[in-house]
Design an enzyme around this catalytic site. Structure first.
Site, PDB file in Angstrom:
ATOM      1  N   LYS A 178       2.896  22.159  50.630  1.00 43.32           N
ATOM      2  CA  LYS A 178       2.409  23.535  50.729  1.00 43.32           C
ATOM      3  C   LYS A 178       0.922  23.578  50.401  1.00 43.32           C
ATOM      4  O   LYS A 178       0.481  22.930  49.461  1.00 43.32           O
ATOM      5  CB  LYS A 178       3.180  24.396  49.719  1.00 43.32           C
ATOM      6  CG  LYS A 178       2.831  25.861  49.744  1.00 43.32           C
ATOM      7  CD  LYS A 178       3.589  26.617  48.669  1.00 43.32           C
ATOM      8  CE  LYS A 178       2.780  26.855  47.421  1.00 43.32           C
ATOM      9  NZ  LYS A 178       1.512  27.570  47.610  1.00 43.32           N
ATOM     10  N   ASP A 180      -2.368  25.530  48.898  1.00 39.62           N
ATOM     11  CA  ASP A 180      -2.504  26.512  47.826  1.00 39.62           C
ATOM     12  C   ASP A 180      -3.079  27.815  48.398  1.00 39.62           C
ATOM     13  O   ASP A 180      -3.580  27.860  49.526  1.00 39.62           O
ATOM     14  CB  ASP A 180      -3.325  25.951  46.658  1.00 39.62           C
ATOM     15  CG  ASP A 180      -2.628  26.259  45.330  1.00 39.62           C
ATOM     16  OD1 ASP A 180      -2.019  27.348  45.233  1.00 39.62           O
ATOM     17  OD2 ASP A 180      -2.678  25.428  44.412  1.00 39.62           O
ATOM     18  N   GLU A 181      -3.006  28.878  47.602  1.00 41.40           N
ATOM     19  CA  GLU A 181      -3.320  30.208  48.129  1.00 41.40           C
ATOM     20  C   GLU A 181      -4.784  30.352  48.544  1.00 41.40           C
ATOM     21  O   GLU A 181      -5.091  31.157  49.430  1.00 41.40           O
ATOM     22  CB  GLU A 181      -2.927  31.294  47.116  1.00 41.40           C
ATOM     23  CG  GLU A 181      -3.749  31.352  45.824  1.00 41.40           C
ATOM     24  CD  GLU A 181      -3.357  30.286  44.804  1.00 41.40           C
ATOM     25  OE1 GLU A 181      -2.359  29.583  45.043  1.00 41.40           O
ATOM     26  OE2 GLU A 181      -4.077  30.152  43.798  1.00 41.40           O
ATOM     27  N   HIS A 270       3.099  33.757  50.141  1.00 37.59           N
ATOM     28  CA  HIS A 270       2.505  33.604  48.812  1.00 37.59           C
ATOM     29  C   HIS A 270       2.051  34.989  48.371  1.00 37.59           C
ATOM     30  O   HIS A 270       1.505  35.748  49.172  1.00 37.59           O
ATOM     31  CB  HIS A 270       1.334  32.624  48.860  1.00 37.59           C
ATOM     32  CG  HIS A 270       0.923  32.146  47.497  1.00 37.59           C
ATOM     33  ND1 HIS A 270       0.365  32.986  46.565  1.00 37.59           N
ATOM     34  CD2 HIS A 270       1.019  30.933  46.904  1.00 37.59           C
ATOM     35  CE1 HIS A 270       0.123  32.294  45.450  1.00 37.59           C
ATOM     36  NE2 HIS A 270       0.518  31.044  45.633  1.00 37.59           N
ATOM     37  N   LYS A 311       4.624  29.411  34.100  1.00 39.45           N
ATOM     38  CA  LYS A 311       3.361  29.697  33.408  1.00 39.45           C
ATOM     39  C   LYS A 311       2.906  31.143  33.550  1.00 39.45           C
ATOM     40  O   LYS A 311       1.949  31.544  32.901  1.00 39.45           O
ATOM     41  CB  LYS A 311       2.267  28.768  33.949  1.00 39.45           C
ATOM     42  CG  LYS A 311       1.786  29.095  35.370  1.00 39.45           C
ATOM     43  CD  LYS A 311       0.719  28.124  35.878  1.00 39.45           C
ATOM     44  CE  LYS A 311       0.349  28.434  37.320  1.00 39.45           C
ATOM     45  NZ  LYS A 311      -0.518  27.458  37.956  1.00 39.45           N
TER      46      LYS A 311
HETATM   47  O1  LIG Z   1      -0.108  26.911  42.718  1.00 38.46           O
HETATM   48  C1  LIG Z   1       0.899  27.402  42.296  1.00 38.46           C
HETATM   49  C2  LIG Z   1       1.777  26.669  41.359  1.00 38.46           C
HETATM   50  O2  LIG Z   1       1.121  25.538  40.808  1.00 38.46           O
HETATM   51  P1  LIG Z   1       1.700  24.806  39.512  1.00 38.46           P
HETATM   52  O3  LIG Z   1       3.078  24.323  39.893  1.00 38.46           O
HETATM   53  O4  LIG Z   1       0.744  23.672  39.264  1.00 38.46           O
HETATM   54  O5  LIG Z   1       1.729  25.785  38.386  1.00 38.46           O
HETATM   55  C3  LIG Z   1       1.272  28.725  42.797  1.00 38.46           C
HETATM   56  O6  LIG Z   1       0.278  29.218  43.657  1.00 38.46           O
HETATM   57  C4  LIG Z   1       1.376  29.785  41.754  1.00 38.46           C
HETATM   58  O7  LIG Z   1       1.965  29.371  40.619  1.00 38.46           O
HETATM   59  C5  LIG Z   1       2.139  30.941  42.347  1.00 38.46           C
HETATM   60  O8  LIG Z   1       2.748  31.664  41.380  1.00 38.46           O
HETATM   61  P2  LIG Z   1       3.878  32.723  41.737  1.00 38.46           P
HETATM   62  O9  LIG Z   1       5.005  31.990  42.356  1.00 38.46           O
HETATM   63  O10 LIG Z   1       4.234  33.312  40.436  1.00 38.46           O
HETATM   64  O11 LIG Z   1       3.257  33.717  42.679  1.00 38.46           O
HETATM   65 MG   LIG Z   2      -1.282  28.277  43.742  1.00 33.92          MG
END
Ligand SMILES: O=C(COP(=O)(O)O)[C@H](O)[C@H](O)COP(=O)(O)O
Ligand SMILES: [Mg+2]
Length: 416
Positions: A178, A180-181, A270, A311
């Site tokens: 995936k 990242d955003e 996302h 987190k």
């Molecule tokens: O990059 C990550 C997780 O990375 P990691 O596994 O290193 O923490 C996600 O974009 C966010 O956590 C999304 O959060 P949510 O699902 O709460 O929107």
């Molecule tokens: Mg992310």
């Protein structure tokens, strides 16, 4: 002719009928406002009223006005007639039920908590094309959770490095790579290069390991650009796109959903920026409603949190996931994604809390493994297998070295 005043939008006797959209709000009335006065203003401003008394045909009032009909503590229920809404337009619906009312002086705070969607509204939307069936239709996950990973650092890796990390993770046992955003089309890792090279690596891995794999490539951009990127994903043989649904907006999500139908692509949603709406427990729009809207608009996966094991700030992940899995006038269910601070040591509790019809996504919890990405992916897969077999993680780790190393490093901690 009759006069419309705020009181006309309050009727405690009214029983919503099956065609009404019924919304639950929690409100803190302003200091000089009773609950009734505040509730009637919410119903008025979100349907066809204004601050001044109006003189109109009685029919206009009764057909399009919302009714504040329930009050329980600081929760109010407002019923909206379906004719108020344009068929198939999520922006228009939100301009009513989450529009001007969010800033009214009559309330110190207001939060849209939940909606009951009538068939008259849901039938104007496509819903997910695949939803939870991606586990079997597009991947070989069967009845286990789908496993996904996002390379870290989240931006800055070159295309080569990104693809190498993806390949190691796929080979270690994750199903989905995936983006990242905030990785889209930057100079250090251009969109089309990354797409082509990642999918070529996917094909190699599939050939070698005999399991289908895929790539959630982030197509987020201005809408026309985004649609071109969706076409490119189809041309290169991808099965999924990822969209930052909040930052690009609902109208763009609807456009992407249409285009993905043409190509048979699934949409991974996302939710970056959702917390601007849902973090305050007394104001905004709940994640539950954001998830509902996303299902109507037709995303196949959506992030819904980690039931407190990750987190990010906590929310009602089990309740939201139940809604996404449950019946909604025949719309396909959505696959909930647990993400944010996950690692192998919390997988057993995550599956206990959320079941197996989910996607488990780990970034740092794979790439931060002391022996690297390949070992990290193996450890996540081992933790999943152990949980499904009902074997405690510590016991499974006795003959699964990668899981043992992950547990030594992170134990069962939930990160902050
Ligand atoms: O990059 C990550 C997780 O990375 P990691 O596994 O290193 O923490 C996600 O974009 C966010 O956590 C999304 O959060 P949510 O699902 O709460 O929107
Ligand atoms: Mg992310």
């Amino acid at each position: 002719m009759t006069g419309i005043e705020y009181d006309d939008f309050l009727n405690r006797e009214y029983e919503p009928d099956s065609t009404d959209l019924v919304c639950t709000f929690s409100i803190d009335p302003a200091e000089d406002m009773s609950m009734e006065a505040a509730a009637s203003r919410v119903a008025s401003e979100s349907s066809n009223g204004t601050w001044a008394a109006l003189h109109v045909d009685e029919d206009e009032l009764t057909h399009l006005g919302a009714v504040a009909c329930g009050m329980d503590g600081n929760e109010i229920t407002v019923a909206y007639p379906a004719e108020l809404f344009e068929v198939g337009s999520m922006p228009q619906i939100l301009s009513c039920i989450a529009g001007n009312i969010m800033g009214m002086k009559a309330v110190d705070a207001i939060r849209l908590e939940d909606c009951e969607w009538p068939k008259s509204i849901t039938s104007g939307f496509p819903g997910p094309q695949f939803g939870t069936s991606v586990a079997r239709e597009k991947l070989d996950a069967g009845d286990r959770p789908i496993l996904a990973t996002v390379p870290k650092p989240k931006v800055g890796l070159s295309t080569d490095a990104h693809v190498r990390v993806g390949e190691e993770a796929w080979r270690g046992g994750v199903d989905l790579l995936k983006d990242d955003e905030n990785l889209t089309d930057q100079d250090f890792n251009p969109f089309e290069d990354r797409l082509a090279e990642s999918l070529a690596a996917r094909d190699r891995v599939e050939e070698d390991v005999g399991e289908r794999k895929d790539y959630l490539v982030n197509v987020t951009a201005e809408t026309n650009e985004m649609l071109e990127r969706v076409d490119l994903v189809a041309e290169h043989g991808g099965g999924f796109v990822m969209v930052d649904i909040i930052t690009c907006g609902w109208s763009a999500v609807q456009s992407v959903r249409d285009r993905c139908q043409d190509h048979g692509l699934a949409i991974h949603a996302h939710r970056a920026m959702h917390a601007a709406f849902d973090r305050m427990d007394h104001h905004g729009v709940s994640m539950r409603v954001i998830a509902q809207i996303s299902r109507l608009c037709g995303v196949d996966h959506i992030h819904t949190g980690t039931a407190g094991l990750g987190k990010l700030a906590n929310e009602d992940t089990p309740g939201i996931n139940d809604w996404l899995h449950g019946d909604c006038h025949g719309l396909n269910p959505v696959l909930p994604v647990a993400s944010g601070g996950l690692h192998p040591g919390v997988v057993d509790r995550l599956i206990d809390a959320l079941g197996t019809d989910i996607c488990i996504q780990a970034g740092g919890g794979i790439h931060g493994h002391p022996d690297g990405t390949h070992a990290g992916a193996k450890a996540l897969r081992q933790a999943t297998d152990a949980s499904l077999e009902g074997v405690p993680l510590e016991e499974y780790a006795q003959d699964h070295a990668e899981l043992a190393t992950a547990l030594d490093k992170w134990g069962a901690e939930t990160p902050r």
